[in-house]
Design an enzyme around this catalytic site. Structure first.
Site, short mmCIF file in Angstrom:
data_model
loop_
_atom_site.label_atom_id
_atom_site.label_comp_id
_atom_site.label_asym_id
_atom_site.label_seq_id
_atom_site.Cartn_x
_atom_site.Cartn_y
_atom_site.Cartn_z
N GLU A 16 55.14 66.35 56.01
CA GLU A 16 55.83 65.13 56.39
C GLU A 16 56.95 64.76 55.42
O GLU A 16 57.42 63.62 55.41
CB GLU A 16 54.83 63.98 56.50
CG GLU A 16 53.81 64.15 57.62
CD GLU A 16 52.97 62.91 57.82
OE1 GLU A 16 53.48 61.94 58.40
OE2 GLU A 16 51.80 62.92 57.39
N SER A 153 52.17 62.69 61.61
CA SER A 153 53.41 62.91 62.36
C SER A 153 53.25 63.99 63.43
O SER A 153 54.21 64.67 63.79
CB SER A 153 54.56 63.28 61.42
OG SER A 153 54.88 62.21 60.58
N TYR A 223 60.16 61.48 67.02
CA TYR A 223 61.36 61.39 66.18
C TYR A 223 62.64 61.81 66.90
O TYR A 223 63.71 61.75 66.31
CB TYR A 223 61.14 62.24 64.92
CG TYR A 223 59.93 61.78 64.16
CD1 TYR A 223 59.92 60.55 63.50
CD2 TYR A 223 58.77 62.54 64.12
CE1 TYR A 223 58.80 60.11 62.81
CE2 TYR A 223 57.65 62.11 63.45
CZ TYR A 223 57.67 60.90 62.80
OH TYR A 223 56.55 60.46 62.14
N ARG A 261 48.57 50.73 60.18
CA ARG A 261 48.73 50.79 61.64
C ARG A 261 47.49 51.45 62.23
O ARG A 261 47.09 52.52 61.79
CB ARG A 261 49.97 51.60 62.01
CG ARG A 261 50.43 51.40 63.46
CD ARG A 261 51.54 52.37 63.83
NE ARG A 261 51.01 53.70 64.05
CZ ARG A 261 51.58 54.82 63.61
NH1 ARG A 261 52.68 54.78 62.88
NH2 ARG A 261 51.03 56.00 63.86
N ASP A 263 45.82 52.91 65.61
CA ASP A 263 46.26 53.46 66.90
C ASP A 263 45.08 53.61 67.85
O ASP A 263 44.04 54.18 67.48
CB ASP A 263 46.92 54.82 66.70
CG ASP A 263 48.13 54.76 65.78
OD1 ASP A 263 48.61 53.65 65.49
OD2 ASP A 263 48.60 55.84 65.34
N GLU A 275 43.47 56.82 65.40
CA GLU A 275 43.53 57.02 63.95
C GLU A 275 44.02 55.77 63.26
O GLU A 275 44.50 54.83 63.90
CB GLU A 275 44.43 58.21 63.60
CG GLU A 275 45.88 58.04 64.02
CD GLU A 275 46.70 59.28 63.66
OE1 GLU A 275 46.14 60.39 63.61
OE2 GLU A 275 47.91 59.14 63.45
N ASN A 277 46.58 54.63 60.01
CA ASN A 277 47.64 55.07 59.11
C ASN A 277 47.84 54.03 58.01
O ASN A 277 48.27 52.91 58.29
CB ASN A 277 48.95 55.26 59.87
CG ASN A 277 48.86 56.35 60.91
OD1 ASN A 277 49.14 57.51 60.65
ND2 ASN A 277 48.44 55.99 62.12
N GLY A 281 55.02 55.30 59.40
CA GLY A 281 56.47 55.40 59.37
C GLY A 281 57.09 54.06 59.04
O GLY A 281 56.66 53.03 59.56
#
Length: 313
Positions: A16, A153, A223, A261, A263, A275, A277, A281
């Site tokens: 990443e 990612s 992305y 974050r 998810d 998951e 995070n 990002g």
């Protein structure tokens, strides 16, 4: 009063790296130059530290970190988000933004995260943990998702629709981690919730964000501009409450700090955790800043709050 010196660390020694460079550059540029003296540090793919063009020894890098009032580690993935940078800051005696060593390590480990979620009664996709030694024992019977246990990612993540695709998917995941997960495909809407912990112990929950994409939400969709982020996600009151409660429960059980974050898939049977995070990002166009912007907190204000909460009194 002197302007607090803040180190923003980007890059990283993992897959990443480029994403982390983008996040760190955006963070450093958005911090108010009248409020902070920003020092930009980069970890190269080979693990070497740099300040601008100058290559640093690890001792040099630690000395710079110790000259700062706080560190903002913006390194996604292994050897960064997984608690490694938090551990370095702890050993160096420097305040830092975000989750600590334990929370970073637990959240990065998708298998451990599933075990925590299960203990809380939060659903996750049925799955199996495999290694290079046990991968050959797995018998494909239905579509699955194959992923590294600790990566991000969408690197090394494959949707396996046919048995013939399994070997390549397993090899791609094992190239990034010595443990992999094979999970059932979950049918549902992809919805994220961000949780922001504050210095006074409060928890701020963002509006929910739904990821709408034509097909598979892979690296290119994330992305390449192919995903549509819809904020707030269209949810019923019960769905929203279930997601918020599950996100808060995971944040606290993992011991997260700063922003994380969480998810989910929203299914007919309720939320299914995907998951967590702990360093998501973080460009202005990333999910977490967009979620808080929808609640009236600008990107610069979000960063300022994260930094102010960890500055020594």
């Amino acid at each position: 009063m002197t302007t607090p010196r803040i180190a923003v660390v980007g890059g990283g020694q993992n897959c990443e790296h480029e994403v982390s460079l983008a996040s760190a550059a955006a963070v450093a540029a958005a911090l108010d130059p009248t409020a902070y003296d920003v020092v930009r540090l980069t970890i190269a793919p080979d693990g070497a530290w740099h300040e601008g063009e100058r290559r640093l020894t690890l001792g040099d890098a630690v000395a710079i970190l110790q000259s700062c009032a706080a560190v903002l580690p913006v390194v996604h993935g292994p050897r960064g988000e997984d608690g490694s940078l938090a551990a370095l800051c702890e050993l160096a005696g420097v305040a830092y933004v975000g989750s600590g060593v334990g929370a970073g390590a637990l959240a990065m480990d998708k298998w451990a995260t599933k075990l925590v979620a299960g203990a809380l009664g939060i659903a996750t996709a049925p799955g199996r943990l495999l290694t290079a030694a046990t991968a050959s024992t797995y018998a494909w019977t239905h579509p699955v998702v194959v992923k590294p246990v600790a990566a991000g990612s969408s690197h090394g993540v494959s949707l396996v629709r046919e048995e013939a695709q399994l070997a390549d998917a397993v090899a791609a995941a094992l190239a990034l981690d010595d443990r992999i997960l094979v999970e059932d495909v979950v049918v549902g809407r992809e919805v994220d919730i961000a949780v922001l912990g504050t210095a006074d112990g409060a928890r701020v929950v963002s509006p929910a964000l739904e990821i709408v994409v034509d097909g598979w939400f892979d690296f290119e969709a994330k992305y390449g501009g192919g995903a549509d982020f819809r904020i707030p996600a269209l949810l019923g009151d019960t769905e929203r409450k279930e997601l918020e409660e599950a996100a808060l429960a995971m944040y606290d059980a993992l011991g997260c700090a700063g922003v994380a974050r969480v998810d989910f898939f929203v299914t007919e049977d309720g939320p299914v955790l995907n998951e967590v995070n702990t360093m998501p990002g973080f460009t202005e166009q990333s999910q977490v800043p967009k979620m808080f912007a929808a609640a009236g907190m600008s990107y610069a204000d979000l960063l300022d709050r994260l930094v102010r909460d960890v500055l020594p009194a």
